[in-house]
Design a protein around this motif. Structure first.
Motif, PDB file in Angstrom:
ATOM      1  N   GLY A 185      59.799  57.646  80.675  1.00 11.09           N
ATOM      2  CA  GLY A 185      60.975  57.947  79.866  1.00 11.09           C
ATOM      3  C   GLY A 185      61.153  56.898  78.779  1.00 11.09           C
ATOM      4  N   ALA A 186      62.296  56.239  78.790  1.00  9.56           N
ATOM      5  CA  ALA A 186      62.569  55.196  77.785  1.00  9.56           C
ATOM      6  C   ALA A 186      62.104  53.825  78.241  1.00  9.56           C
ATOM      7  N   GLN A 187      61.585  53.713  79.463  1.00 11.00           N
ATOM      8  CA  GLN A 187      61.197  52.422  80.015  1.00 11.00           C
ATOM      9  C   GLN A 187      59.716  52.128  79.795  1.00 11.00           C
ATOM     10  N   VAL A 188      59.422  50.854  79.507  1.00 11.01           N
ATOM     11  CA  VAL A 188      58.055  50.356  79.488  1.00 11.01           C
ATOM     12  C   VAL A 188      57.882  49.540  80.760  1.00 11.01           C
ATOM     13  N   LEU A 189      57.041  50.006  81.677  1.00 13.75           N
ATOM     14  CA  LEU A 189      56.919  49.398  82.989  1.00 13.75           C
ATOM     15  C   LEU A 189      55.977  48.207  83.016  1.00 13.75           C
ATOM     16  N   SER A 190      55.099  48.089  82.033  1.00 11.75           N
ATOM     17  CA  SER A 190      54.131  46.985  82.013  1.00 11.75           C
ATOM     18  C   SER A 190      54.830  45.665  81.690  1.00 11.75           C
ATOM     19  N   PRO A 191      54.446  44.583  82.385  1.00  7.64           N
ATOM     20  CA  PRO A 191      55.093  43.283  82.161  1.00  7.64           C
ATOM     21  C   PRO A 191      54.983  42.845  80.697  1.00  7.64           C
ATOM     22  N   GLY A 192      56.080  42.337  80.173  1.00  4.43           N
ATOM     23  CA  GLY A 192      56.077  41.867  78.799  1.00  4.43           C
ATOM     24  C   GLY A 192      56.392  42.931  77.772  1.00  4.43           C
ATOM     25  N   GLY A 193      56.437  44.198  78.200  1.00 10.09           N
ATOM     26  CA  GLY A 193      56.769  45.264  77.267  1.00 10.09           C
ATOM     27  C   GLY A 193      55.684  45.517  76.244  1.00 10.09           C
ATOM     28  N   LEU A 194      56.079  46.028  75.098  1.00 10.82           N
ATOM     29  CA  LEU A 194      55.137  46.403  74.044  1.00 10.82           C
ATOM     30  C   LEU A 194      54.784  45.212  73.166  1.00 10.82           C
ATOM     31  N   ARG A 195      53.569  45.202  72.655  1.00 11.63           N
ATOM     32  CA  ARG A 195      53.170  44.204  71.665  1.00 11.63           C
ATOM     33  C   ARG A 195      53.644  44.582  70.264  1.00 11.63           C
ATOM     34  N   TYR A 196      53.774  45.886  70.021  1.00 15.35           N
ATOM     35  CA  TYR A 196      54.322  46.421  68.776  1.00 15.35           C
ATOM     36  C   TYR A 196      55.219  47.593  69.148  1.00 15.35           C
ATOM     37  N   ARG A 197      56.226  47.835  68.362  1.00 15.26           N
ATOM     38  CA  ARG A 197      57.076  49.002  68.597  1.00 15.26           C
ATOM     39  C   ARG A 197      56.239  50.274  68.587  1.00 15.26           C
ATOM     40  N   ASP A 198      55.236  50.317  67.697  1.00 13.04           N
ATOM     41  CA  ASP A 198      54.371  51.494  67.567  1.00 13.04           C
ATOM     42  C   ASP A 198      52.977  51.233  68.138  1.00 13.04           C
ATOM     43  N   GLU A 199      52.930  50.490  69.251  1.00 13.83           N
ATOM     44  CA  GLU A 199      51.632  50.137  69.843  1.00 13.83           C
ATOM     45  C   GLU A 199      50.821  51.375  70.218  1.00 13.83           C
ATOM     46  N   ALA A 200      51.500  52.447  70.628  1.00 18.45           N
ATOM     47  CA  ALA A 200      50.772  53.640  71.069  1.00 18.45           C
ATOM     48  C   ALA A 200      49.959  54.255  69.942  1.00 18.45           C
ATOM     49  N   VAL A 201      50.561  54.451  68.775  1.00 15.11           N
ATOM     50  CA  VAL A 201      49.803  55.053  67.674  1.00 15.11           C
ATOM     51  C   VAL A 201      48.739  54.094  67.160  1.00 15.11           C
ATOM     52  N   ARG A 202      49.014  52.793  67.223  1.00 15.84           N
ATOM     53  CA  ARG A 202      47.982  51.820  66.833  1.00 15.84           C
ATOM     54  C   ARG A 202      46.759  51.946  67.750  1.00 15.84           C
ATOM     55  N   HIS A 203      47.021  52.151  69.052  1.00 13.73           N
ATOM     56  CA  HIS A 203      45.869  52.286  69.947  1.00 13.73           C
ATOM     57  C   HIS A 203      45.099  53.572  69.690  1.00 13.73           C
ATOM     58  N   LYS A 204      45.794  54.631  69.362  1.00 12.72           N
ATOM     59  CA  LYS A 204      45.088  55.872  69.017  1.00 12.72           C
ATOM     60  C   LYS A 204      44.204  55.674  67.793  1.00 12.72           C
ATOM     61  N   MET A 205      44.653  54.864  66.850  1.00 13.11           N
ATOM     62  CA  MET A 205      43.840  54.551  65.671  1.00 13.11           C
ATOM     63  C   MET A 205      42.633  53.705  66.060  1.00 13.11           C
ATOM     64  N   LEU A 206      42.843  52.756  66.985  1.00 11.07           N
ATOM     65  CA  LEU A 206      41.730  51.949  67.509  1.00 11.07           C
ATOM     66  C   LEU A 206      40.681  52.859  68.135  1.00 11.07           C
ATOM     67  N   ASP A 207      41.122  53.783  68.984  1.00  6.90           N
ATOM     68  CA  ASP A 207      40.190  54.727  69.612  1.00  6.90           C
ATOM     69  C   ASP A 207      39.425  55.534  68.566  1.00  6.90           C
ATOM     70  N   ALA A 208      40.141  55.999  67.539  1.00  8.99           N
ATOM     71  CA  ALA A 208      39.497  56.808  66.501  1.00  8.99           C
ATOM     72  C   ALA A 208      38.420  56.007  65.779  1.00  8.99           C
ATOM     73  N   LEU A 209      38.695  54.729  65.491  1.00 14.32           N
ATOM     74  CA  LEU A 209      37.685  53.903  64.824  1.00 14.32           C
ATOM     75  C   LEU A 209      36.445  53.758  65.703  1.00 14.32           C
ATOM     76  N   GLY A 210      36.654  53.519  67.004  1.00 14.89           N
ATOM     77  CA  GLY A 210      35.512  53.404  67.911  1.00 14.89           C
ATOM     78  C   GLY A 210      34.713  54.683  68.003  1.00 14.89           C
ATOM     79  N   ASP A 211      35.402  55.825  68.060  1.00 20.24           N
ATOM     80  CA  ASP A 211      34.704  57.107  68.139  1.00 20.24           C
ATOM     81  C   ASP A 211      33.988  57.445  66.838  1.00 20.24           C
ATOM     82  N   LEU A 212      34.571  57.082  65.699  1.00 19.58           N
ATOM     83  CA  LEU A 212      33.894  57.299  64.415  1.00 19.58           C
ATOM     84  C   LEU A 212      32.673  56.394  64.280  1.00 19.58           C
TER      85      LEU A 212
END
Length: 306
Positions: free
Chosen positions: A217-244
């Motif tokens: 839901g609205a909770q981030v369960l991992s210790p320390g929370g997010l590294r960026y507010r938009d960390e999720a979309v940044r990781h999707k971009m990381l994945d896309a670069l690796g796949d490309l």
């Protein structure tokens, strides 16, 4: 010019999905070899799996490559993103098991390891793939496309019900070391509601709150929370670069993804290579080289991680 890593670097961890311990080494390679994985727990020539789009065996939640002998390596996307983002064109990646170690769930440790050893230019010219016409693939509401551009842009849109992620959008030019600065330490993520189902299907067996961002839901369960507010979309971009990176050469084009994943990005590369008029192979002069991922990367720009 083509590049390789200056000397060997080693990593230890467990596979995110298999839970199997693995040792991975990135070694220098000769010009023209590209990126090749070598299973050190296997014998003979069949132990090598070139990192190529046409060897991808699509599987849920990761990128898996497999050679003609059935030898495979899974979850290659994070180390591939690090190699592309640091401008490494040739390397042998030795691994003693079936899956790349997840480490902290990002590419940061791979980037630090590569840059700690250094990038060596080689006496061999580099070629790039320039997108000439738009190519697009779609599956349900998800789609991905490549559009002509004079550098590599990655643009991504995601939409999740969980408020901790929600709707996110980001666009980045991959030249000037932006991958290292902006994306390399963004971690893989999942919804708590999906964890039990993934494990029931034999996935995420090595996953923890320390090597993945888990949200509920609205909770981030991992210790320390997010590294960026938009960390999720940044990781999707990381994945896309690796796949490309499985294209086998740097890409000059604008990648756009909406709810896309590993399989759709691979479908996009297959569609691109099935359309010869949509791309051309060009020699990289100094002007082109300055616009490729890895150009302008500096050690001091790697984000600090916990």
């Amino acid at each position: 010019m083509q590049t390789t890593i200056t000397s060997q670097v080693e990593f230890h961890g467990v596979g995110l999905h298999s839970g199997v311990a693995a040792c991975l080494r990135i070694l220098p390679a000769l010009p023209g070899r590209g990126i090749v994985f070598r299973r050190t727990d296997m014998d003979g020539a069949g132990a090598e799996i070139p990192a190529r789009w046409d060897l991808v065996k699509q599987s849920p939640l990761c990128t898996r490559i497999e050679n003609a002998q059935g030898v495979a390596v899974s979850t290659v996307e994070h180390v591939m993103a690090a190699l592309v983002g640091c401008g490494i064109h040739n390397a042998t990646i030795e691994i003693d098991g079936p899956e790349v170690p997840i480490l902290d769930g990002s590419s940061a440790a791979f980037v630090r390891g590569i840059l700690s050893k250094g990038v060596r230019k080689m006496a061999a010219p580099l070629k790039a793939l320039r997108v000439r016409d738009t190519v697009e693939v779609q599956k349900g509401e998800a789609w991905a496309r490549l559009v002509p551009h004079d550098t590599l842009l990655i643009e991504f849109n995601i939409e999740f019900e969980d408020a901790a992620i929600g709707t996110q959008k980001k666009l980045l030019n991959m030249s000037n070391g932006s991958f290292v600065r902006e994306l390399s330490n963004s971690r893989t993520f999942c919804r708590k509601a999906d964890v039990e189902q993934m494990r029931a299907n034999g996935l995420a067996l090595g996953g923890t709150y320390e090597n993945a961002v888990v949200v509920d839901g609205a909770q981030v369960l991992s210790p320390g929370g997010l590294r960026y507010r938009d960390e999720a979309v940044r990781h999707k971009m990381l994945d896309a670069l690796g796949d490309l990176g499985l294209a086998g050469m740097p890409i000059l084009g604008h990648y756009q993804g909406f709810r896309a994943g590993h399989a759709l990005t691979n479908d996009l590369l297959r569609a691109l290579f099935a359309t010869p008029e949509a791309y051309e192979i060009v020699d990289c002069d100094e002007d082109i080289a300055a616009r490729l991922p890895g150009a302008g990367v500096h050690w001091g720009e790697i984000p600090e991680v916990a």
